[in-house]
Design a protein around this motif. Structure first.
Motif, mmCIF file in Angstrom:
data_model
loop_
_atom_site.group_PDB
_atom_site.id
_atom_site.type_symbol
_atom_site.label_atom_id
_atom_site.label_comp_id
_atom_site.label_asym_id
_atom_site.label_seq_id
_atom_site.Cartn_x
_atom_site.Cartn_y
_atom_site.Cartn_z
ATOM 1 N N VAL A 76 0.669 -1.121 0.085
ATOM 2 C CA VAL A 76 0.082 -0.065 0.137
ATOM 3 C C VAL A 76 0.799 1.358 -0.011
ATOM 4 O O VAL A 76 1.706 1.482 0.802
ATOM 5 C CB VAL A 76 -0.965 -0.137 1.215
ATOM 6 C CG1 VAL A 76 -0.095 0.123 2.704
ATOM 7 C CG2 VAL A 76 -1.853 1.064 0.985
ATOM 8 N N LEU A 77 0.733 2.269 -0.755
ATOM 9 C CA LEU A 77 1.230 3.437 -0.816
ATOM 10 C C LEU A 77 0.967 4.445 0.322
ATOM 11 O O LEU A 77 -0.049 4.261 0.963
ATOM 12 C CB LEU A 77 0.780 4.309 -2.123
ATOM 13 C CG LEU A 77 1.031 3.543 -3.507
ATOM 14 C CD1 LEU A 77 0.517 4.416 -4.608
ATOM 15 C CD2 LEU A 77 2.618 3.331 -3.677
ATOM 16 N N LYS A 78 1.857 5.243 0.772
ATOM 17 C CA LYS A 78 1.815 5.879 1.743
ATOM 18 C C LYS A 78 0.375 7.025 1.779
ATOM 19 O O LYS A 78 -0.089 7.372 2.765
ATOM 20 C CB LYS A 78 3.122 6.936 2.170
ATOM 21 C CG LYS A 78 4.246 5.919 2.617
ATOM 22 C CD LYS A 78 5.250 6.992 3.216
ATOM 23 C CE LYS A 78 6.421 6.038 3.837
ATOM 24 N NZ LYS A 78 7.318 6.867 4.238
ATOM 25 N N GLY A 79 0.385 7.342 0.625
ATOM 26 C CA GLY A 79 -0.929 8.095 0.391
ATOM 27 C C GLY A 79 -2.337 7.502 0.691
ATOM 28 O O GLY A 79 -3.194 7.997 0.754
ATOM 29 N N GLN A 80 -2.050 6.119 0.749
ATOM 30 C CA GLN A 80 -3.516 5.214 0.872
ATOM 31 C C GLN A 80 -3.579 4.806 2.436
ATOM 32 O O GLN A 80 -4.512 4.145 2.717
ATOM 33 C CB GLN A 80 -3.336 4.105 -0.047
ATOM 34 C CG GLN A 80 -3.622 4.429 -1.462
ATOM 35 C CD GLN A 80 -3.401 3.393 -2.367
ATOM 36 O OE1 GLN A 80 -2.555 2.339 -2.031
ATOM 37 N NE2 GLN A 80 -3.902 3.250 -3.504
ATOM 38 N N LEU A 81 -2.723 5.102 3.127
ATOM 39 C CA LEU A 81 -2.696 4.870 4.789
ATOM 40 C C LEU A 81 -3.787 5.778 5.279
ATOM 41 O O LEU A 81 -4.270 6.728 5.017
ATOM 42 C CB LEU A 81 -1.376 5.285 5.328
ATOM 43 C CG LEU A 81 -0.166 4.516 4.952
ATOM 44 C CD1 LEU A 81 1.069 5.047 5.611
ATOM 45 C CD2 LEU A 81 -0.279 2.942 5.320
ATOM 46 N N ARG A 82 -4.479 5.033 6.308
ATOM 47 C CA ARG A 82 -5.437 5.534 6.751
ATOM 48 C C ARG A 82 -5.130 5.563 8.437
ATOM 49 O O ARG A 82 -4.465 4.693 9.078
ATOM 50 C CB ARG A 82 -6.792 4.893 6.755
ATOM 51 C CG ARG A 82 -7.154 5.009 5.399
ATOM 52 C CD ARG A 82 -7.593 6.505 5.036
ATOM 53 N NE ARG A 82 -8.050 6.704 3.673
ATOM 54 C CZ ARG A 82 -7.302 6.979 2.893
ATOM 55 N NH1 ARG A 82 -5.979 7.418 2.915
ATOM 56 N NH2 ARG A 82 -7.697 6.854 1.463
ATOM 57 N N TYR A 83 -5.807 6.567 9.543
ATOM 58 C CA TYR A 83 -5.404 6.563 10.535
ATOM 59 C C TYR A 83 -6.731 6.852 11.596
ATOM 60 O O TYR A 83 -7.868 7.085 11.253
ATOM 61 C CB TYR A 83 -4.606 7.643 10.863
ATOM 62 C CG TYR A 83 -3.469 7.699 10.234
ATOM 63 C CD1 TYR A 83 -2.203 7.443 10.779
ATOM 64 C CD2 TYR A 83 -3.389 8.280 9.083
ATOM 65 C CE1 TYR A 83 -1.017 7.196 10.027
ATOM 66 C CE2 TYR A 83 -2.148 8.177 8.036
ATOM 67 C CZ TYR A 83 -1.026 7.951 8.611
ATOM 68 O OH TYR A 83 0.237 7.872 7.957
ATOM 69 N N ASP A 84 -6.600 6.211 12.800
ATOM 70 C CA ASP A 84 -7.824 6.189 13.830
ATOM 71 C C ASP A 84 -7.354 7.381 14.632
ATOM 72 O O ASP A 84 -6.184 7.617 15.129
ATOM 73 C CB ASP A 84 -8.084 5.062 14.631
ATOM 74 C CG ASP A 84 -8.424 3.636 13.554
ATOM 75 O OD1 ASP A 84 -9.117 4.173 12.492
ATOM 76 O OD2 ASP A 84 -8.110 2.625 13.846
ATOM 77 N N ILE A 85 -8.506 8.092 15.237
ATOM 78 C CA ILE A 85 -8.157 9.230 16.014
ATOM 79 C C ILE A 85 -9.014 8.971 17.312
ATOM 80 O O ILE A 85 -10.210 8.490 17.494
ATOM 81 C CB ILE A 85 -8.664 10.586 15.575
ATOM 82 C CG1 ILE A 85 -7.725 11.162 14.313
ATOM 83 C CG2 ILE A 85 -8.247 11.908 16.539
ATOM 84 C CD1 ILE A 85 -8.389 12.095 13.773
ATOM 85 N N SER A 86 -8.478 8.877 18.657
ATOM 86 C CA SER A 86 -8.799 8.382 19.842
ATOM 87 C C SER A 86 -8.695 9.699 20.794
ATOM 88 O O SER A 86 -7.841 10.374 20.786
ATOM 89 C CB SER A 86 -8.623 7.084 20.385
ATOM 90 O OG SER A 86 -8.825 6.077 19.369
ATOM 91 N N TYR A 87 -9.748 9.535 21.932
ATOM 92 C CA TYR A 87 -9.257 10.540 23.166
ATOM 93 C C TYR A 87 -9.656 9.895 24.480
ATOM 94 O O TYR A 87 -10.430 9.129 24.226
ATOM 95 C CB TYR A 87 -9.900 11.795 22.966
ATOM 96 C CG TYR A 87 -11.427 11.839 22.944
ATOM 97 C CD1 TYR A 87 -12.205 12.119 24.109
ATOM 98 C CD2 TYR A 87 -12.010 11.332 22.013
ATOM 99 C CE1 TYR A 87 -13.477 12.203 24.191
ATOM 100 C CE2 TYR A 87 -13.489 11.476 21.726
ATOM 101 C CZ TYR A 87 -14.174 11.719 23.034
ATOM 102 O OH TYR A 87 -15.360 11.831 23.016
ATOM 103 N N THR A 88 -8.983 10.370 25.637
ATOM 104 C CA THR A 88 -9.484 9.797 26.793
ATOM 105 C C THR A 88 -10.729 10.701 27.304
ATOM 106 O O THR A 88 -10.843 11.443 26.832
ATOM 107 C CB THR A 88 -8.220 9.788 27.693
ATOM 108 O OG1 THR A 88 -8.027 11.381 27.918
ATOM 109 C CG2 THR A 88 -7.018 9.184 27.415
#
Length: 456
Positions: A327-339
């Protein structure tokens, strides 16, 4: 073909560094043609070495996790605490075996060092020589608290016993962390630059790319040794703190910083990040988000951000596992969480957004920062402050003069135009022949009465 390297760690117990010991390691690094080194989250030295030069460090390499502590913050970020340098060192002496588990030793009022990133987390209570113990099993984020506070002398023996049980995943009685231990609100102190405390200065040094030149660190050690005043500490923020710098020695430090072009005044919104050790991708992601913070002028005070790290962060960004290795770096996906309360020491994470592209991380995290301030600013304290600090001024009582015969009044503000008495003429200045406008009663008979009693 690229030369293969390996990463070695050299521990400094509690983050306390002997300048002479560090200098000896740096001289070995210089012999090995190593020009830069890093400091890690657990207050240890990290060096990239070749297979051929690794043997030079054989007597110094650590194969167990470093014991981290809040001692670098004592006296500059934490004051009036019973947890002194001597007690810290007593505790370290009790923990003098090569533990396979991570151990943290912190002051309960500390907001500089993570509480729960260890497997055994010793947290000083408010009563001298009594401690809270919070533990977690390896490869787990679930926290448990020892059901009662423990005396300092029990730390070493109990830690050894619990290490065996935790490594074997044996059941240990625990209670919810919040039962007795009250976590302080998180406010990361600004840990850079020259700062005055008592009759000394302390100096904080942070490196944006995490690399410290070996030659710079050697100069730093030489100044500490020559002046016999500098105390040197590694922090969990991968920075260095030098304490007990005297005023007369300031020029030596200014010269060293200038010689190597070391900046010691970075923006606060890039200092409150926890990044995994030796992770260039995480650093790139951090820089990308900070650029958005700068352009949008985002306030981040009271927050801590982490990338790919689940133990210490108000807001946590994690990269999703890619389905395909190509997978290309431009196709990476991320999750955002908080306490739940945005305290980075909390072990609970709430999902905020999933599958976020890199270019959208900045706006989403900015919105989460705004939510943090909205949550914490629901009640305006100004009206309460004004009410508490306002001195009540008693009302000025108004008096008038009244004719006892017909109860007519003479009001100084009104005067008596029919008798050519202008407004604001005091009763005492009326002519002696003045008479009541209604019944012609003499001035001498008028009585002074409170206007409030007439209108009650």
């Amino acid at each position: 073909m690229l030369k293969k390297t390996q990463t070695i760690h050299i521990n400094f117990t509690g983050g306390i560094i002997s300048p002479g010991y560090l200098l000896s390691i740096l001289e070995i690094a210089e012999t090995a043609k190593i020009s830069e080194v890093r400091f890690g989250q657990r207050q240890q030295l990290i060096i990239e070495v070749s297979a051929q030069t690794a043997l030079l460090f054989a007597d110094h390499v650590s194969t167990t996790p470093n014991i981290i502590s809040a001692y670098p913050a004592t006296g500059i970020f934490i004051s009036n605490t019973w947890l002194s340098e001597g007690i810290y060192k007593d505790v370290f002496e009790m923990l003098n075996w090569e533990s396979k588990l991570k151990i943290n030793v912190c002051d309960s009022r500390n907001t500089f060092t993570p509480f729960f990133t260890g497997h055994l987390n010793w947290i000083a209570g408010t009563q001298p020589n009594y401690w809270h113990l919070v533990f977690r099993y390896p490869k787990s984020n679930q926290l448990f608290a020892w059901p009662e506070q423990l005396y300092t002398n029990h730390i070493g023996e109990l830690s050894r016993q619990l290490e065996t049980q935790l490594l074997n995943h044996e059941p240990i009685q625990g209670v919810p962390v919040e039962k007795d231990l009250q976590l302080p609100d998180f406010h990361l102190p600004y840990y850079e630059g020259f700062n005055k405390y008592d009759q000394y200065y302390w100096l904080g040094i942070y490196r944006r790319n995490e690399y410290f030149p070996v030659s710079f660190l050697k100069g730093l050690c030489h100044i500490c040794l020559e002046t016999k005043t500098g105390q040197l500490y590694a922090t969990p923020w991968k920075s260095l703190i030098i304490r007990n710098i005297e005023q007369e020695h300031r020029p030596l430090w200014d010269y060293l910083l200038g010689k190597y072009g070391i900046n010691v005044r970075h923006a606060a919104n890039e200092l409150n990040w926890q990044i995994p050790d030796n992770n260039e991708d995480a650093l790139v992601l951090k820089r990308h988000i900070i650029r958005h913070f700068d352009s949008a002028d985002v306030r981040t005070y009271g927050l801590c951000f982490s990338v790919g790290h689940h133990c210490f962060g108000s807001i946590v960004i994690t990269q999703q596992e890619a389905k395909y290795k190509t997978v290309l770096k431009g196709q990476l996906r991320y999750d955002i969480s908080y306490t739940p309360d945005f305290n980075p020491n909390s072990g609970i994470l709430i999902n905020y957004r999933s599958g976020v592209a890199k270019e959208h991380l900045g706006p989403y995290i900015t919105a989460l920062c705004k939510y943090f301030y909205e949550r914490h600013n629901t009640n305006d304290p100004l009206p309460g402050y004004v009410a508490a600090h306002t001195v009540a001024i008693p009302p000025v009582e108004k008096y008038v003069h009244q004719c006892p015969a017909c109860l007519s009044i003479y009001d100084e503000q009104m005067g008596d135009p029919d008798q050519s008495i202008v407004p604001n003429t005091p009763f005492e200045q009326l002519p002696d022949q003045y008479q009541c406008a209604l019944c012609e009663g003499p001035k001498a008979d008028f009585k002074q009465v409170s206007y409030a009693t007439l209108t009650a």
